[in-house]
Design a protein around this motif. Structure first.
Motif, PDB file in Angstrom:
ATOM      1  N   LEU A   1       0.845  -1.191   0.000  1.00  0.00           N
ATOM      2  CA  LEU A   1       0.000   0.000   0.000  1.00  0.00           C
ATOM      3  C   LEU A   1       0.887   1.250   0.000  1.00  0.00           C
ATOM      4  CD1 LEU A   1      -3.108   0.685   0.299  1.00  0.00           C
ATOM      5  CD2 LEU A   1      -2.637   0.985   2.728  1.00  0.00           C
ATOM      6  N   SER A   2       0.571   2.204  -0.872  1.00  0.00           N
ATOM      7  CA  SER A   2       1.429   3.379  -1.039  1.00  0.00           C
ATOM      8  C   SER A   2       1.307   4.389   0.096  1.00  0.00           C
ATOM      9  CB  SER A   2       1.110   4.072  -2.367  1.00  0.00           C
ATOM     10  OG  SER A   2       1.378   3.206  -3.453  1.00  0.00           O
ATOM     11  N   GLY A   3       0.232   4.341   0.845  1.00  0.00           N
ATOM     12  CA  GLY A   3       0.045   5.293   1.931  1.00  0.00           C
ATOM     13  C   GLY A   3      -1.212   4.968   2.708  1.00  0.00           C
ATOM     14  N   PRO A   4      -1.423   5.619   3.859  1.00  0.00           N
ATOM     15  CA  PRO A   4      -2.592   5.322   4.693  1.00  0.00           C
ATOM     16  C   PRO A   4      -3.899   5.676   3.999  1.00  0.00           C
ATOM     17  CG  PRO A   4      -1.456   7.276   5.483  1.00  0.00           C
ATOM     18  CD  PRO A   4      -0.575   6.680   4.437  1.00  0.00           C
ATOM     19  N   VAL A   5      -4.963   5.035   4.448  1.00  0.00           N
ATOM     20  CA  VAL A   5      -6.295   5.211   3.878  1.00  0.00           C
ATOM     21  C   VAL A   5      -7.218   5.791   4.945  1.00  0.00           C
ATOM     22  CG1 VAL A   5      -8.250   4.052   2.780  1.00  0.00           C
ATOM     23  CG2 VAL A   5      -5.904   3.238   2.361  1.00  0.00           C
ATOM     24  N   ASP A   6      -8.027   6.787   4.565  1.00  0.00           N
ATOM     25  CA  ASP A   6      -9.023   7.356   5.471  1.00  0.00           C
ATOM     26  C   ASP A   6     -10.354   6.635   5.281  1.00  0.00           C
ATOM     27  OD1 ASP A   6      -7.748   9.585   6.878  1.00  0.00           O
ATOM     28  OD2 ASP A   6      -7.491  10.451   4.885  1.00  0.00           O
ATOM     29  N   ILE A   7     -10.980   6.231   6.385  1.00  0.00           N
ATOM     30  CA  ILE A   7     -12.299   5.583   6.361  1.00  0.00           C
ATOM     31  C   ILE A   7     -13.266   6.466   7.149  1.00  0.00           C
ATOM     32  CG2 ILE A   7     -13.625   3.521   6.944  1.00  0.00           C
ATOM     33  CD1 ILE A   7     -10.968   1.963   6.922  1.00  0.00           C
ATOM     34  N   PHE A   8     -14.310   6.953   6.469  1.00  0.00           N
ATOM     35  CA  PHE A   8     -15.311   7.795   7.125  1.00  0.00           C
ATOM     36  C   PHE A   8     -16.583   6.977   7.334  1.00  0.00           C
ATOM     37  CE2 PHE A   8     -12.387  10.842   5.424  1.00  0.00           C
ATOM     38  CZ  PHE A   8     -12.388  11.887   6.338  1.00  0.00           C
ATOM     39  N   VAL A   9     -17.015   6.892   8.583  1.00  0.00           N
ATOM     40  CA  VAL A   9     -18.172   6.078   8.960  1.00  0.00           C
ATOM     41  C   VAL A   9     -19.344   6.998   9.267  1.00  0.00           C
ATOM     42  CG1 VAL A   9     -19.038   4.293  10.504  1.00  0.00           C
ATOM     43  CG2 VAL A   9     -16.588   4.372   9.941  1.00  0.00           C
ATOM     44  N   TYR A  10     -20.338   6.992   8.371  1.00  0.00           N
ATOM     45  CA  TYR A  10     -21.562   7.779   8.579  1.00  0.00           C
ATOM     46  C   TYR A  10     -22.600   6.915   9.289  1.00  0.00           C
ATOM     47  CZ  TYR A  10     -19.775  11.360   5.417  1.00  0.00           C
ATOM     48  OH  TYR A  10     -19.017  12.343   4.837  1.00  0.00           O
ATOM     49  N   GLN A  11     -23.396   7.546  10.109  1.00  0.00           N
ATOM     50  CA  GLN A  11     -24.428   6.790  10.812  1.00  0.00           C
ATOM     51  C   GLN A  11     -25.660   6.570   9.945  1.00  0.00           C
ATOM     52  OE1 GLN A  11     -25.230   8.584  14.668  1.00  0.00           O
ATOM     53  NE2 GLN A  11     -23.704   7.244  15.595  1.00  0.00           N
ATOM     54  N   THR A  12     -26.021   7.546   9.111  1.00  0.00           N
ATOM     55  CA  THR A  12     -27.258   7.449   8.344  1.00  0.00           C
ATOM     56  C   THR A  12     -26.980   7.339   6.852  1.00  0.00           C
ATOM     57  OG1 THR A  12     -27.522   9.847   8.029  1.00  0.00           O
ATOM     58  CG2 THR A  12     -28.413   8.886  10.060  1.00  0.00           C
ATOM     59  N   ARG A  13     -27.908   6.718   6.174  1.00  0.00           N
ATOM     60  CA  ARG A  13     -27.818   6.571   4.719  1.00  0.00           C
ATOM     61  C   ARG A  13     -27.894   7.932   4.036  1.00  0.00           C
ATOM     62  NH1 ARG A  13     -31.187   5.766   0.230  1.00  0.00           N
ATOM     63  NH2 ARG A  13     -30.438   4.142  -1.239  1.00  0.00           N
ATOM     64  N   ALA A  14     -28.733   8.815   4.555  1.00  0.00           N
ATOM     65  CA  ALA A  14     -28.904  10.137   3.936  1.00  0.00           C
ATOM     66  C   ALA A  14     -27.610  10.940   3.976  1.00  0.00           C
ATOM     67  CB  ALA A  14     -30.025  10.896   4.637  1.00  0.00           C
ATOM     68  N   ALA A  15     -26.921  10.935   5.121  1.00  0.00           N
ATOM     69  CA  ALA A  15     -25.670  11.685   5.235  1.00  0.00           C
ATOM     70  C   ALA A  15     -24.605  11.091   4.311  1.00  0.00           C
ATOM     71  CB  ALA A  15     -25.183  11.669   6.684  1.00  0.00           C
TER      72      ALA A  15
END
Length: 433
Positions: A169-183
């Protein structure tokens, strides 16, 4: 001597009183930028000495290869540019680097590099973060437990993908966890398909997921799938083209469980019925419909499983390496398997008892069934365009009725030419004076 000193002092005083803008552009001053989610990304610059002949803002967006250049009109000794992201969607977590460029006379001045991050700072999204070996997981609200689970799973998922693809892997990965489907869908923008449960933007090294209504087993598989896409992106990166879509998705789906599983059953079912897709048709995009997209994913996954079974897992790493070297899809597949892409495809179809899909011939255009009016087609004047008896419609000259129009057009052209010449002479006289 005293008189000379008084004259020099007077000139210096006069110079100090003259605004800097009179002397023209000298250099860039302070600059700033700011981003507000869903509204605008703004860029500001101070122009020491006044405005140059031409001012440009050069932006590099995310992990793209191209620069975006826009011309900006200064206001006195400052300039501002606002990117309307309400009308032109930008994916959150996009970093924009930029420079101002001034062209004044024959001189080009380039300002220092600036940077602004367009993040999802909507009210109520109080993001918190945890860093792991390969990822940084961001969440808000009460999703910390799930965020930690994603972080723990990500390490193993990345390591397995790296081993299969033969690339780190070339670099770190950001993971964004949304609570709602709409957001979640608001972050993706209007182009996202309604069945999307997670999304990856490899150029941004960013994954978006949401929790509402999603089971733990699905979330675990989706995370592995999306992380594999990022490793695949790094392992096949080249300046020429994206690898075949079926290959990318096939590797990602197979990574969820380690085999083709139910995907092979889907291919078997469709082979007995409507037939299979040509792999050449699955290079760029998959079908939108549910049945078509399901079969596209299944074919890609089953082909990857077949390659690994027949040519060993090392074949996938060889394919990825060929892409990095600039190979086409066919060249990369042959580099990995030792056989041509055509034979690879034909053997696949034969294994499921179907003939290779053939191109669909274009249908001939049928004669028009539109009934024309009895008097012929109407002209722009509203009269039927029937030719004058005895005259060839394609060669008939202008009638006498058109002569006044021609004279009027010529007269108007002469008047405009005279007015323009007079304007130029007056402008030159003011400049010379």
């Amino acid at each position: 001597m005293g008189q000379v000193a008084r004259v020099v002092s007077g000139l210096l005083l006069l110079t100090a009183l003259v605004p800097a803008s009179v002397y023209g552009f000298d250099r860039f001053g302070s600059q700033s930028s700011d981003a507000t989610y869903g509204k605008a990304i703004t860029f500001n610059i101070e122009l020491v000495g006044g405005a140059p002949d031409r001012l440009e803002l050069v932006m590099h967006v995310g992990g793209g290869q191209d620069d975006v250049v826009t011309t900006v009109t200064p206001r006195g000794s400052t300039a501002s540019y606002a990117w309307d992201v309400a009308a032109d969607h930008v994916t959150p977590n996009t970093r924009i680097t930029y420079r101002w460029r001034a062209i004044d006379g024959g001189k080009v001045t380039i300002g220092p590099e600036g940077s602004v991050l367009y993040d999802d700072d909507r009210p109520g999204l109080d993001w918190r973060s945890l860093s792991f070996d390969a990822t940084t997981v961001h969440w808000y609200g009460d999703a910390e437990t799930q965020a930690r689970r994603f972080g723990d799973l990500s390490n193993g998922a990345v390591q397995r993908a790296e081993k299969l693809l033969g690339y780190k892997l070339s670099g770190p990965v950001d993971i964004f966890v949304y609570q709602t489907r709409a957001a979640f869908f608001d972050a993706l923008g209007a182009g996202a398909r309604e069945w999307t449960g997670a999304a990856t933007f490899p150029n941004l090294r960013t994954i978006f997921m949401y929790l509402e209504g999603q089971g733990e087993a699905y979330l675990d598989r989706a995370l592995v799938h999306e992380l594999t896409h990022v490793v695949f992106h790094d392992a096949t990166a080249n300046p020429y083209h994206e690898p075949a879509r079926w290959l990318n998705e096939g590797i990602a789906v197979r990574s969820e469980t380690g085999d083709a599983g139910s995907e092979r059953s889907t291919v078997e079912f469709e082979a007995r019925g409507g037939g299979l897709f040509a792999f050449e048709s699955l290079v760029d995009q998959f079908p939108i419909g549910d049945r078509g997209s399901t079969l596209a994913y299944a074919e890609g996954t089953t082909m990857i499983d077949t390659i690994i079974d027949q040519h060993g897992p090392e074949a996938i790493a060889r394919i990825a390496g060929a892409y990095r070297a600039g190979a086409s899809d066919a060249e990369a597949l042959q580099a990995g398997t030792g056989i041509t892409a055509r034979k690879l495809y034909d053997d696949f179809y034969a294994a499921f008892g179907v003939h290779p899909p053939q191109p669909v011939a274009a249908a001939a255009l049928l004669p028009s069934d539109v009934k024309l009016p009895a008097g012929g087609l109407p002209s722009r004047s509203g009269r039927a365009s029937t030719p004058t008896p005895g005259a060839d419609a394609s060669t008939a000259g202008p009638s006498s009725a058109g002569a006044p129009v021609v004279v009027a057009v010529l007269g108007l052209s002469a008047l405009l030419a005279f007015g323009f010449a007079l304007f130029v002479r007056r402008r030159a006289a003011r400049r010379d004076g």
